[in-house]
Design a protein around this motif. Structure first.
Motif, PDB file in Angstrom:
ATOM      1  N   ILE A  14       0.878  -1.176   0.000  1.00  0.00           N
ATOM      2  CA  ILE A  14       0.000   0.000   0.000  1.00  0.00           C
ATOM      3  C   ILE A  14       0.912   1.221   0.000  1.00  0.00           C
ATOM      4  O   ILE A  14       1.833   1.317   0.812  1.00  0.00           O
ATOM      5  CB  ILE A  14      -0.907   0.011   1.242  1.00  0.00           C
ATOM      6  CG1 ILE A  14      -1.823  -1.205   1.229  1.00  0.00           C
ATOM      7  CG2 ILE A  14      -1.726   1.310   1.299  1.00  0.00           C
ATOM      8  CD1 ILE A  14      -2.615  -1.387   2.498  1.00  0.00           C
ATOM      9  N   SER A  16       1.363   5.339   0.370  1.00  0.00           N
ATOM     10  CA  SER A  16       0.719   6.527   0.926  1.00  0.00           C
ATOM     11  C   SER A  16       1.745   7.647   1.048  1.00  0.00           C
ATOM     12  O   SER A  16       2.940   7.422   1.014  1.00  0.00           O
ATOM     13  CB  SER A  16       0.091   6.230   2.288  1.00  0.00           C
ATOM     14  OG  SER A  16       1.087   5.938   3.229  1.00  0.00           O
ATOM     15  N   ASN A  34      -5.053   3.273  -7.749  1.00  0.00           N
ATOM     16  CA  ASN A  34      -5.066   2.235  -6.726  1.00  0.00           C
ATOM     17  C   ASN A  34      -3.847   2.383  -5.834  1.00  0.00           C
ATOM     18  O   ASN A  34      -2.724   2.327  -6.312  1.00  0.00           O
ATOM     19  CB  ASN A  34      -5.072   0.838  -7.362  1.00  0.00           C
ATOM     20  CG  ASN A  34      -6.324   0.588  -8.156  1.00  0.00           C
ATOM     21  OD1 ASN A  34      -7.407   0.966  -7.736  1.00  0.00           O
ATOM     22  ND2 ASN A  34      -6.180  -0.036  -9.310  1.00  0.00           N
ATOM     23  N   LYS A  35      -4.079   2.564  -4.567  1.00  0.00           N
ATOM     24  CA  LYS A  35      -2.975   2.695  -3.612  1.00  0.00           C
ATOM     25  C   LYS A  35      -2.436   1.325  -3.203  1.00  0.00           C
ATOM     26  O   LYS A  35      -1.343   1.195  -2.700  1.00  0.00           O
ATOM     27  CB  LYS A  35      -3.427   3.451  -2.355  1.00  0.00           C
ATOM     28  CG  LYS A  35      -4.098   4.792  -2.633  1.00  0.00           C
ATOM     29  CD  LYS A  35      -3.179   5.799  -3.259  1.00  0.00           C
ATOM     30  CE  LYS A  35      -3.773   7.167  -3.248  1.00  0.00           C
ATOM     31  NZ  LYS A  35      -4.268   7.682  -4.451  1.00  0.00           N
ATOM     32  N   ARG A  36      -3.229   0.273  -3.427  1.00  0.00           N
ATOM     33  CA  ARG A  36      -2.809  -1.107  -3.147  1.00  0.00           C
ATOM     34  C   ARG A  36      -2.337  -1.709  -4.473  1.00  0.00           C
ATOM     35  O   ARG A  36      -3.096  -1.769  -5.439  1.00  0.00           O
ATOM     36  CB  ARG A  36      -3.975  -1.905  -2.587  1.00  0.00           C
ATOM     37  CG  ARG A  36      -3.616  -3.309  -2.178  1.00  0.00           C
ATOM     38  CD  ARG A  36      -4.824  -4.034  -1.620  1.00  0.00           C
ATOM     39  NE  ARG A  36      -5.378  -3.364  -0.461  1.00  0.00           N
ATOM     40  CZ  ARG A  36      -5.108  -3.705   0.797  1.00  0.00           C
ATOM     41  NH1 ARG A  36      -4.316  -4.707   1.053  1.00  0.00           N
ATOM     42  NH2 ARG A  36      -5.662  -3.037   1.798  1.00  0.00           N
TER      43      ARG A  36
END
Length: 85
Positions: A14, A16, A34-36
């Motif tokens: 993930i 951030s 998409n952060k994942r």
């Protein structure tokens, strides 16, 4: 910014970004839908970040690539605005 998977197996992370101040959070933008993300073994992930300064000053943020509770990578990012006379 680029992040390379250091493992010989696929991982899921993930991504951030966290500024030191509220203004820093407005100046740096992580532009990923998409952060994942899954990264192939020894693969490279390109992480797009936009720097939109509001004033002539120094801004700081931290990019974090989080794999699990025990494994994450943190990268300091500094943006500096200078004017040429």
């Amino acid at each position: 910014m680029n992040f390379r998977n250091p493992f010989k197996e696929k991982i899921q992370v993930i991504v951030s970004i966290d500024g030191k101040t509220a203004l820093d959070n407005q100046v740096f933008k992580l532009i990923m839908k998409n952060k994942r993300v899954e990264i192939e073994p020894l693969g490279l992930l390109s992480i797009p970040i936009v720097f939109i300064p509001k004033h002539n000053e120094k801004y700081e943020t931290t990019l974090q690539v989080y794999m699990n509770e025990r494994m994450s990578w943190k990268f300091s990012i500094i943006g500096v605005v200078t004017t040429k006379c």
